[in-house]
Write a protein that holds these residues in place. Structure first.
Motif, PDB file in Angstrom:
ATOM      1  N   ARG A  60       8.050  22.026   1.970  1.00 54.97           N
ATOM      2  CA  ARG A  60       9.651  21.912   1.377  1.00 54.97           C
ATOM      3  C   ARG A  60       9.716  22.396   0.147  1.00 54.97           C
ATOM      4  N   PRO A  65      10.324  24.525   4.827  1.00 59.73           N
ATOM      5  CA  PRO A  65      10.702  23.300   5.307  1.00 59.73           C
ATOM      6  C   PRO A  65      10.645  23.237   6.918  1.00 59.73           C
ATOM      7  N   THR A  66      10.687  24.206   7.502  1.00 57.54           N
ATOM      8  CA  THR A  66      10.720  24.301   9.134  1.00 57.54           C
ATOM      9  C   THR A  66       9.666  24.633   9.668  1.00 57.54           C
ATOM     10  N   THR A  67       9.268  23.704  10.666  1.00 57.91           N
ATOM     11  CA  THR A  67       7.946  23.783  11.445  1.00 57.91           C
ATOM     12  C   THR A  67       8.368  24.329  12.782  1.00 57.91           C
ATOM     13  N   SER A 141      10.687  21.753  14.974  1.00 61.87           N
ATOM     14  CA  SER A 141      10.581  20.355  14.680  1.00 61.87           C
ATOM     15  C   SER A 141      11.869  19.954  13.991  1.00 61.87           C
ATOM     16  N   LEU A 142      12.435  18.784  14.304  1.00 60.71           N
ATOM     17  CA  LEU A 142      13.488  18.026  13.606  1.00 60.71           C
ATOM     18  C   LEU A 142      13.108  17.198  12.457  1.00 60.71           C
ATOM     19  N   ARG A 143      12.185  16.551  12.428  1.00 59.77           N
ATOM     20  CA  ARG A 143      11.496  15.815  11.496  1.00 59.77           C
ATOM     21  C   ARG A 143      10.153  15.492  11.736  1.00 59.77           C
ATOM     22  N   THR A 144       9.155  15.329  10.875  1.00 63.48           N
ATOM     23  CA  THR A 144       7.890  15.010  11.056  1.00 63.48           C
ATOM     24  C   THR A 144       7.885  13.378  10.894  1.00 63.48           C
ATOM     25  N   VAL A 145       7.338  12.760  12.277  1.00 68.18           N
ATOM     26  CA  VAL A 145       7.185  11.417  11.996  1.00 68.18           C
ATOM     27  C   VAL A 145       6.032  10.789  11.510  1.00 68.18           C
ATOM     28  N   CYS A 146       4.751  11.626  11.749  1.00 67.23           N
ATOM     29  CA  CYS A 146       3.710  11.004  11.047  1.00 67.23           C
ATOM     30  C   CYS A 146       2.584  12.475  10.906  1.00 67.23           C
ATOM     31  N   GLN A 147       2.011  12.408   9.861  1.00 65.93           N
ATOM     32  CA  GLN A 147       0.979  13.701   9.752  1.00 65.93           C
ATOM     33  C   GLN A 147      -0.187  13.252   8.738  1.00 65.93           C
TER      34      GLN A 147
END
Length: 153
Positions: A60, A65-67, A141-147
């Motif tokens: 970001r 910011p976009t995956t 991907s709309l949002r990374t939940v965990c990484q």
């Protein structure tokens, strides 16, 4: 494969999360003398258990910011087709990961892009020109939940 004991595992767990930690601090956290800790880290590096050290960047803050995940199905499974595809996909600077998969697609790519227009540029310039591609499906991907980059040891 290198056999890891409990101390090696503690060292690896700390280093995966705090790669810039000093040897003295690492030794304290894993309850070793600094010299014994240093020897163990060197052995883990020499045997390839520790493959390298990196700085993890925030996409970001770098304007990416976009995956995007791209599933690619090839026109065939011959060694020539696979080799040509793998050789070319490795040259695309925006591809963070490329995995040969078993399932609905032959390959899964992970890209980091600025936005949909940037992905369209990458698609036109690189992805659409990859050899042997029969089908391509992209998911944003709309949002990374965990990484994490930390492996369980």
């Amino acid at each position: 494969m290198h056999e890891l004991d409990a101390i090696d595992r503690r060292i690896l767990n700390v280093l995966q999360r705090h790669g810039r930690i000093s040897n003295a601090e690492l030794a304290e956290r894993v309850h070793l003398s600094p010299s014994a800790c240093h020897r163990r880290v060197q052995r883990l590096e020499q045997t390839g258990v520790i493959a390298g050290y990196v700085a993890l960047l925030d996409p970001r803050r770098l304007g990416r910011p976009t995956t995007v995940f791209v599933e690619i199905t090839l026109s065939g499974q011959t060694e020539d087709i696979l080799d040509a595809f793998e050789r070319e996909v490795a040259l695309i600077p925006d591809v963070l990961e490329c995995h040969l998969t078993a399932g609905s697609a032959d390959y899964l790519l992970k890209l980091s892009v600025r936005d949909t227009e940037d992905f369209a540029r990458i698609h036109r310039r690189y992805l659409a020109r990859l050899p042997g591609v029969a089908q391509m499906h992209s998911s944003f991907s709309l949002r990374t939940v965990c990484q994490t980059t930390a492996l369980p040891v």
